[in-house]
Motif scaffolding. Structure first.
Motif, PDB file in Angstrom:
ATOM      1  N   ASP A 151      32.706  -4.856  76.354  1.00  0.00           N
ATOM      2  CA  ASP A 151      31.870  -4.028  75.482  1.00  0.00           C
ATOM      3  C   ASP A 151      32.334  -2.581  75.415  1.00  0.00           C
ATOM      4  O   ASP A 151      31.769  -1.785  74.657  1.00  0.00           O
ATOM      5  N   LEU A 152      33.326  -2.217  76.214  1.00  0.00           N
ATOM      6  CA  LEU A 152      33.875  -0.866  76.117  1.00  0.00           C
ATOM      7  C   LEU A 152      34.562  -0.685  74.766  1.00  0.00           C
ATOM      8  O   LEU A 152      35.112  -1.643  74.211  1.00  0.00           O
ATOM      9  N   PRO A 153      34.539   0.520  74.213  1.00  0.00           N
ATOM     10  CA  PRO A 153      35.242   0.745  72.945  1.00  0.00           C
ATOM     11  C   PRO A 153      36.710   0.328  73.062  1.00  0.00           C
ATOM     12  O   PRO A 153      37.341   0.557  74.101  1.00  0.00           O
ATOM     13  N   PRO A 154      37.266  -0.268  72.030  1.00  0.00           N
ATOM     14  CA  PRO A 154      38.665  -0.727  72.113  1.00  0.00           C
ATOM     15  C   PRO A 154      39.636   0.398  72.426  1.00  0.00           C
ATOM     16  O   PRO A 154      40.635   0.195  73.117  1.00  0.00           O
ATOM     17  N   GLU A 155      39.347   1.616  71.928  1.00  0.00           N
ATOM     18  CA  GLU A 155      40.245   2.736  72.214  1.00  0.00           C
ATOM     19  C   GLU A 155      40.260   3.059  73.705  1.00  0.00           C
ATOM     20  O   GLU A 155      41.299   3.471  74.249  1.00  0.00           O
ATOM     21  N   VAL A 156      39.110   2.873  74.371  1.00  0.00           N
ATOM     22  CA  VAL A 156      39.036   3.133  75.811  1.00  0.00           C
ATOM     23  C   VAL A 156      39.861   2.098  76.566  1.00  0.00           C
ATOM     24  O   VAL A 156      40.639   2.426  77.468  1.00  0.00           O
ATOM     25  N   LEU A 157      39.686   0.831  76.201  1.00  0.00           N
ATOM     26  CA  LEU A 157      40.457  -0.228  76.853  1.00  0.00           C
ATOM     27  C   LEU A 157      41.954  -0.004  76.650  1.00  0.00           C
ATOM     28  O   LEU A 157      42.745  -0.069  77.602  1.00  0.00           O
ATOM     29  N   GLN A 158      42.342   0.277  75.421  1.00  0.00           N
ATOM     30  CA  GLN A 158      43.759   0.443  75.127  1.00  0.00           C
ATOM     31  C   GLN A 158      44.336   1.654  75.856  1.00  0.00           C
ATOM     32  O   GLN A 158      45.424   1.573  76.446  1.00  0.00           O
ATOM     33  N   THR A 159      43.615   2.776  75.851  1.00  0.00           N
ATOM     34  CA  THR A 159      44.113   3.991  76.499  1.00  0.00           C
ATOM     35  C   THR A 159      44.206   3.810  78.001  1.00  0.00           C
ATOM     36  O   THR A 159      45.199   4.206  78.626  1.00  0.00           O
ATOM     37  N   SER A 160      43.179   3.223  78.602  1.00  0.00           N
ATOM     38  CA  SER A 160      43.188   3.026  80.055  1.00  0.00           C
ATOM     39  C   SER A 160      44.338   2.118  80.471  1.00  0.00           C
ATOM     40  O   SER A 160      45.061   2.412  81.436  1.00  0.00           O
ATOM     41  N   MET A 161      44.541   1.033  79.750  1.00  0.00           N
ATOM     42  CA  MET A 161      45.612   0.110  80.113  1.00  0.00           C
ATOM     43  C   MET A 161      46.992   0.726  79.857  1.00  0.00           C
ATOM     44  O   MET A 161      47.921   0.521  80.634  1.00  0.00           O
ATOM     45  N   ARG A 162      47.115   1.487  78.782  1.00  0.00           N
ATOM     46  CA  ARG A 162      48.410   2.085  78.477  1.00  0.00           C
ATOM     47  C   ARG A 162      48.760   3.190  79.465  1.00  0.00           C
ATOM     48  O   ARG A 162      49.872   3.238  80.000  1.00  0.00           O
ATOM     49  N   GLU A 163      47.815   4.098  79.731  1.00  0.00           N
ATOM     50  CA  GLU A 163      48.110   5.259  80.559  1.00  0.00           C
ATOM     51  C   GLU A 163      48.255   4.903  82.027  1.00  0.00           C
ATOM     52  O   GLU A 163      49.133   5.431  82.708  1.00  0.00           O
ATOM     53  N   HIS A 164      47.387   4.025  82.516  1.00  0.00           N
ATOM     54  CA  HIS A 164      47.383   3.743  83.951  1.00  0.00           C
ATOM     55  C   HIS A 164      48.278   2.569  84.348  1.00  0.00           C
ATOM     56  O   HIS A 164      48.864   2.569  85.429  1.00  0.00           O
ATOM     57  N   GLN A 165      48.370   1.564  83.506  1.00  0.00           N
ATOM     58  CA  GLN A 165      49.052   0.330  83.898  1.00  0.00           C
ATOM     59  C   GLN A 165      50.277  -0.012  83.059  1.00  0.00           C
ATOM     60  O   GLN A 165      51.006  -0.940  83.388  1.00  0.00           O
ATOM     61  N   LYS A 166      50.499   0.713  81.948  1.00  0.00           N
ATOM     62  CA  LYS A 166      51.592   0.396  81.022  1.00  0.00           C
ATOM     63  C   LYS A 166      51.444  -1.018  80.466  1.00  0.00           C
ATOM     64  O   LYS A 166      52.420  -1.737  80.269  1.00  0.00           O
ATOM     65  N   PHE A 167      50.173  -1.397  80.189  1.00  0.00           N
ATOM     66  CA  PHE A 167      49.884  -2.704  79.603  1.00  0.00           C
ATOM     67  C   PHE A 167      49.749  -2.559  78.093  1.00  0.00           C
ATOM     68  O   PHE A 167      49.216  -1.559  77.592  1.00  0.00           O
ATOM     69  N   PHE A 168      50.198  -3.580  77.367  1.00  0.00           N
ATOM     70  CA  PHE A 168      49.892  -3.695  75.949  1.00  0.00           C
ATOM     71  C   PHE A 168      48.526  -4.358  75.798  1.00  0.00           C
ATOM     72  O   PHE A 168      48.134  -5.187  76.620  1.00  0.00           O
ATOM     73  N   SER A 169      47.815  -3.989  74.729  1.00  0.00           N
ATOM     74  CA  SER A 169      46.523  -4.610  74.449  1.00  0.00           C
ATOM     75  C   SER A 169      46.709  -5.798  73.516  1.00  0.00           C
ATOM     76  O   SER A 169      47.592  -5.797  72.659  1.00  0.00           O
ATOM     77  N   ALA A 170      45.850  -6.794  73.678  1.00  0.00           N
ATOM     78  CA  ALA A 170      45.850  -7.966  72.793  1.00  0.00           C
ATOM     79  C   ALA A 170      44.430  -8.174  72.287  1.00  0.00           C
ATOM     80  O   ALA A 170      43.475  -8.149  73.079  1.00  0.00           O
ATOM     81  N   ARG A 171      44.282  -8.341  70.989  1.00  0.00           N
ATOM     82  CA  ARG A 171      42.948  -8.438  70.402  1.00  0.00           C
ATOM     83  C   ARG A 171      42.748  -9.786  69.738  1.00  0.00           C
ATOM     84  O   ARG A 171      43.705 -10.478  69.365  1.00  0.00           O
TER      85      ARG A 171
END
Length: 724
Positions: free
Chosen positions: A265-285
């Motif tokens: 339920d977190l905003p998608p921008e939050v999920l994407q930013t957190s994963m990109r900045e902290h983990q270097k993960f790509f997001s999948a929707r």
């Protein structure tokens, strides 16, 4: 002609440094080779996290022999001059020659430099390259003095041709060059020798190293797309992250995992930013909902359990990161529910924007006042624009933006919706920062446009008021970008208003606010005396008095507009020609004039008419200077002696009758077309008539006729500004 292969193997090179390092290695080595007299056919630099590689094709086997003659001092020159010449040439007295010159006998040096083998030159160039490599940050290790981005482990340097490979004799800080390298740190760590670039690249591939960063990027995206599709998702494109991840792995292995349900339920921008900045993960929707539900990570190894353990560890770390994000999100929503968005913004009273421009809250007050003034000009409701201005910066006080500053504006949209504010206000929270660059989207909603203009104009007028203008290449407050943003907002929305007046009034408000702020400080210190504002310096602009600061800022907008229009193919002198016309602070009007004039000049009639105008203007200017009078009225057809004169009178009457109403209606294309029709009668007039005739009455009448040509042409644009 041999090929050169260089590999510098080290500990891991930061991904952000690799692109520039590739360019620097290629530039420094090839420039050094050319300066030493070697030519080459082509060069390619590649990198992985552990190695920088350069392949040079078609290198000369040796440099050419060089013979240079250099003239020295006279044979009668002082000894000191002669010794200096000997030192500069590296010769002895016995090696110099005496020759006759027009000024007497002089010493000459003949310097012969034999050709040198490529291996010798490569060793020197590589030594200088490594020792002077421009890493943004470097380190020393062990007892040596060599600096490199990370400890250098080995150097591969070979020259290869049809006869085989030759190791270049080279050693630096105890590291001797060879023909040996290593593969993947974990999957293939054993050393192996190579004989050339093709052999090197093939053996690295077998040793689980993908040498080309572009190949790694393509492989990562291909595998990520396939893995996401197989699980019912699609990856979110992120070119910057893709480049960075490709610089973190030598053998990319893509793994896909799901995000825990509690965080969905977190905003998608939050999920994407957190994963990109902290983990270097790509997001999948999920394609249907657009909700981010999974992540893609890239491992640097092939695991026996196909990555299950890696994914388990990644999920654990990701859950901790997203737990923090969820805490920030929930805490911010509670703040909005309790205080509202304006309450959240109250904390900005204690945040300094600039020590001479007050706090962020002072800035919000200025933006609110200016947004209310601009709103009617852009079709927005003044009260709605003012309310939006009060809250668009509120998310700067949120915990989420404190953790992820790049989400400013984005989070404001969510918090405004949570506070029940109108959609126009919520959208303005993000859109008022736009456009952020030349390719960024331009807001179109009136409220967003009003606040975006107010935000950028306040930034510009504020820093202009305190004398903090861009100088040369220095622009610490990004004022050029702000000016371009104003230009794109105005042009992109077809806005029509004169910019000087609101800027001038806003400058007054900034000074008043500054005085009030200073008075409050004095009262706090116990000083009771008052401050008196000094009068501002003004000058006339379009029939009204405005501050010189506002006009200086308008000139800055004009400079930025020239840059913007130049990219669209409009010449700077064309812009200068329309800048000289009234209403030059109406940017939309200005651009329409410039576009019409540019189109006119591209036509054959336009270019020829300009030549006719210049001829008329030059003759008229010279006559006025010589006679000491201004020929600006009184041309009368009854004094016309030639048919071409009478035809020109008629053509000028017809053109003036068309141009005047066309300019009033801002139909610049019609005005230009009417002016273009003057080409033929003007050309015919100059071919048949001598202006400076002996008959003074006829001469004066013809000069006044030229004055009509000049006046009619200048009523469209200041054609004297055109070059060529």
């Amino acid at each position: 002609m041999p090929d050169l292969l260089i590999e510098l193997l080290s500990e891991e090179i930061p991904a952000r440094m690799q692109p520039r390092a590739r360019d620097d290695l290629r530039r420094m080595v090839t420039d050094g080779l050319v300066e030493a007299g070697l030519t080459y056919a082509g060069a390619q630099a590649l990198s992985t996290p552990r190695r920088l590689t350069l392949a040079v094709e078609g290198l000369d086997a040796a440099s050419r022999a060089v013979r240079e003659e250099r003239k020295g001092p006279s044979v009668t020159a002082p000894e000191a001059a002669l010794q200096g010449f000997l030192r500069s040439t590296g010769l002895t007295m016995e090696q110099l020659e005496q020759r006759d010159t027009p000024k007497g006998k002089a010493w000459f040096a003949v310097i012969e430099r034999p050709g040198r083998p490529a291996a010798e030159i490569v060793a020197e160039v590589l030594d200088a390259t490594i020792r002077n490599f421009p890493w943004p940050k470097s380190m020393r290790w062990g007892a040596g003095s060599l600096r490199w981005v990370r400890p250098l482990q080995s150097v591969l340097c070979i020259l290869s041709d049809e006869h085989g490979a030759q190791v270049v004799p080279f050693e630096i800080d105890g590291i001797r060059a060879g023909d040996v390298t290593r593969g993947h740190r974990f999957l293939a760590p054993e050393p192996f020798s190579v004989t050339g670039f093709d052999d090197y690249a093939a053996k690295l591939k077998r040793a689980k190293v993908m040498l080309d960063p572009e190949e790694r990027q393509a492989q990562i995206w291909h595998d990520a797309t396939n893995a996401a599709f197989a699980a019912g998702f699609e990856p979110v494109e992120d070119r910057g992250l893709l480049t960075e991840v490709a610089g973190l792995v030598e053998w990319p292995v893509v793994l896909l995992g799901r995000i825990d349900a509690q965080f969905l339920d977190l905003p998608p921008e939050v999920l994407q930013t957190s994963m990109r900045e902290h983990q270097k993960f790509f997001s999948a929707r999920a394609p249907k909902t657009g909700r981010i539900e999974a992540f893609v990570t890239v491992a640097n190894t092939e695991a026996a359990d196909h990555g299950a353990t890696i994914l388990k560890g990644n999920r654990k770390v990701l859950s901790a990161r997203l737990s923090d994000a969820k805490f920030f999100w929930d805490n911010d929503l509670r703040t909005v529910a309790q205080k509202g968005l304006e309450g959240m913004a109250e904390g900005l009273r204690n945040v300094t924007f600039h020590n001479r421009l007050g706090s962020q809250w002072d800035r919000i007050e200025r933006i609110e006042r200016l947004a209310r003034e601009i709103a009617p000009l852009v079709g927005a409701a003044p009260d709605l624009a003012a309310e939006a201005a009060r809250v668009v910066k509120a998310d700067l006080q949120s915990a989420m933006v404190g953790e992820f500053p790049e989400l400013q504006g984005v989070m404001g949209v969510y918090y405004a919706r949570a506070a029940g504010l109108p959609g126009e206000i919520a959208n303005a929270c993000r859109a008022h920062y736009q456009p952020l660059g030349p390719n960024d989207e331009v807001p179109a909603e009136p409220v967003s446009v009003a606040v975006a203009l107010a935000d950028k104009i306040d930034m510009l007028t504020g820093f202009w008021a305190i004398g903090e203008k861009p100088t040369g290449s220095k622009d610490p407050f990004a004022l050029r970008r702000a000016a371009l943003g104003v230009i794109r907002l105005v042009l992109g929305n077809g806005l029509r208003f004169e910019m000087v007046d609101p800027m001038d009034r806003h400058l007054d408000f900034i000074m008043e606010q500054s005085l009030q702020r200073r008075l409050a400080e004095l009262r706090k210190e116990g000083n009771a005396f008052s401050l008196v504002a000094s009068g501002k310096v003004t000058t006339e602009h379009c029939g009204r008095q405005v501050s010189t600061v506002a006009l200086d800022l308008l000139a800055f907008f004009h400079d930025r507009l020239k840059v913007h229009l130049r990219d669209q193919g409009i010449r700077h002198d064309v812009i200068d020609a329309v800048l000289a016309m009234p209403g030059n602070d109406d940017l939309t009007l200005l651009v329409r004039r410039a576009e019409a004039l540019a189109a006119f000049l591209r036509s054959e009639d336009g270019e020829n008419l300009i030549q006719g105008f210049r001829r008329a203007n030059n003759i008229l200017t010279q006559a006025e200077e010589r006679d000491g009078v201004e020929y600006s009225f009184g041309a009368d057809p009854k004094f016309a002696e030639d048919a071409t004169e009478r035809a020109l009178f008629a053509a000028l009457d017809a053109a003036e009758a068309e141009i005047t109403p066309a300019m009033q209606a801002e139909d610049f294309a019609a005005a230009m077309a009417a002016m273009a029709r003057l080409r033929a009668p003007i050309d015919a007039f100059f071919e048949a008539v001598q202006v400076n005739t002996d008959n003074e009455i006829v001469r004066r009448n013809r000069l006044n006729l030229l004055s009509r040509i000049r006046a009619i042409c200048l009523s469209v644009a200041d054609l004297t500004k055109l070059e060529g």
